[in-house]
Design an enzyme around this catalytic site. Structure first.
Site, short mmCIF file in Angstrom:
data_model
loop_
_atom_site.label_atom_id
_atom_site.label_comp_id
_atom_site.label_asym_id
_atom_site.label_seq_id
_atom_site.Cartn_x
_atom_site.Cartn_y
_atom_site.Cartn_z
N TYR A 88 41.94 -2.46 50.14
CA TYR A 88 40.92 -2.41 51.18
C TYR A 88 41.09 -1.09 51.92
CZ TYR A 88 38.33 -3.08 55.46
OH TYR A 88 37.47 -2.89 56.51
N LYS B 279 44.52 3.35 63.69
CA LYS B 279 45.06 2.15 64.34
C LYS B 279 46.16 2.49 65.35
CE LYS B 279 43.64 -1.27 60.90
NZ LYS B 279 42.59 -1.91 61.69
N ASP C 110 46.78 5.82 52.24
CA ASP C 110 46.05 5.21 53.34
C ASP C 110 47.07 4.48 54.21
OD1 ASP C 110 44.62 3.59 55.04
OD2 ASP C 110 43.26 2.81 53.51
N TYR D 189 32.08 -9.75 60.63
CA TYR D 189 32.60 -10.74 59.68
C TYR D 189 32.23 -12.17 60.07
CZ TYR D 189 35.45 -6.63 58.64
OH TYR D 189 35.87 -5.36 58.34
#
Length: 426
Positions: A142, A274, A245, A14
């Site tokens: 996202y 995560k 998600d 990014y």
């Protein structure tokens, strides 16, 4: 603030290569903070992209990796198995919503979502519904940076518009607007918009993808449990699978173990990553109901699910995930998260100097997540460097200044973080 990585060949994510600053070199970490080569210690307000829920160098997690490494670091899961993978799968079935009885491992959240989407399409194929080959996603969504995931991220405000010509086309419903604490009547318009898309396109929609309650990287949009209940009913009505998600929301981020728990809803599939390993190693899990799993039981070659990441079920990752979950439950992390949430609400929502600031569009808190939304990204230009000078590591997303701290962050440290967040607007 120079760095020994000035000439490093590392290509950072990014980053605008022409204007990026040299990356600070991290040399260690302890609890919710990490140390730089320069001698600075920074309190990590993001817990390294939301995964280091136990903080850095947690002794039990470090020991779990060391002990497992002394026995078995890795073996393929194709045709073989091992105790850590079996134990972790059983634990995930135990703690997730009732009915998610089958676990497919992979190595990252994006890949876990790719697995879920492939499973959804093959599920319908095996039932003779081959026309159901597209996904339904939400605006502000996202789901990751791999090709399949990019195609179901917000196509307007998301970061992947450059690749529009390369990506498959899917359907999108409006992002829910009713907040977390909205009553059912306030959620009705959001569900009507979802119904509208399903009525028009359900014949080709295999699954609805939802980041439950917290649309994370797409703007930290916080939504209602009633929306999840309504989405479950609509998916059942239109023969569409429901995929949650929970890569960002799982393991306590919204205040419950999983966001689905707020709504008492079981999706057809749930993706975890995560916090699964406490951030110590990359790993992911896609859980499915018995209805989905048993559809793949058959005699034809098409019944095999043709997906197999090399590092799926990695023993080191499974071992540290098991220890992470043990620490979470034994040390009452949900209680800790409730206290962190109370401080975030007190410090941010009750400060009228912040909430009424002309640059601030909204302030919201859910579990161990807080965000200050500005009217434009320019309002946050320079905030990361300024926060670093105050000893805090903050990285805004566009026009959103947020914190998702480690659960071991103390009350005093949370107030340090919020003071810096508020201080930027003074």
């Amino acid at each position: 603030m120079s760095s020994s990585l000035d000439s490093s060949p590392v290509w950072h994510p990014y980053a605008h290569l022409k204007t990026q600053q040299p990356a600070p070199k991290v040399v260690g970490g302890e609890g919710p903070s990490f140390q730089l080569e320069s001698g600075e210690t920074l309190l990590d307000a993001t817990c390294s992209w939301w995964c280091m829920i136990h903080g850095y160098r947690h002794p039990r997690l470090v020991s779990a990796i060391q002990q497992q490494a002394d026995t078995l670091c890795h073996v393929m899961l194709g045709g073989l198995t091992h105790a850590p993978a079996d134990r972790l799968a059983r634990e995930l079935v135990r703690i997730t919503p009732k009915g998610l009885n089958h676990v497919f491992f992979s190595d990252s959240g994006s890949v876990g979502m790719e697995v879920a989407m492939k499973m959804a399409i093959q599920f319908h194929q095996l039932r003779g519904r081959s026309g159901k080959h597209r996904m339904l996603s939400l605006m502000k969504a996202y789901h990751g940076d791999t090709a399949g995931c990019m195609a179901v991220c917000d196509p307007e405000e998301g970061m992947h518009s450059l690749f529009a010509g390369y990506l498959p086309r899917h359907h999108f419903a409006p992002a829910p607007e009713a907040p977390f604490d909205a009553d059912p009547e306030a959620v009705a318009a959001d569900l009507a918009a979802l119904r509208n898309v399903l009525e028009r396109h359900h014949q080709e929609i295999a699954a609805l993808l939802v980041e439950p309650l917290l649309q994370a990287a797409g703007g930290l949009n916080m939504t209602s449990p009633h929306y999840l209940r309504g989405a479950r009913e609509l998916c059942d009505e239109f023969d569409v699978l429901l995929i949650f998600d929970e890569v960002a929301t799982g393991f306590g981020r919204t205040g419950r173990m999983f966001a689905a728990d707020h709504a008492d809803v079981t999706p057809d599939m749930m993706v975890l990553s995560k916090g699964l390993t406490g951030g110590y190693l990359g790993h992911a899990a896609t859980l499915a109901t018995t209805r989905v799993h048993d559809t793949f039981v058959g005699d034809s070659p098409e019944h095999a699910f043709m997906h197999g990441p090399t590092f799926m079920g990695n023993p080191l990752a499974c071992a540290v995930a098991l220890e992470s979950l043990a620490v979470f439950e034994e040390e009452d992390y949900l209680g800790r998260i409730a206290l962190l949430s109370d401080v975030l609400r007190q410090e941010l929502l009750e400060d009228t100097r912040l909430t009424e600031h002309p640059e601030v569009a909204d302030v919201r808190v859910l579990g161990a997540t807080a965000v200050i939304e500005t009217h434009g990204a320019a309002a946050l230009d320079g905030v990361a460097d300024w926060a670093r000078e105050q000893g805090i590591w903050l990285r805004p997303i566009g026009r959103w200044l947020y914190t998702m701290p480690a659960y071991v962050t103390s009350e005093a440290q949370i107030r340090q973080i919020t003071e810096v967040m508020k201080g930027w607007f003074r």
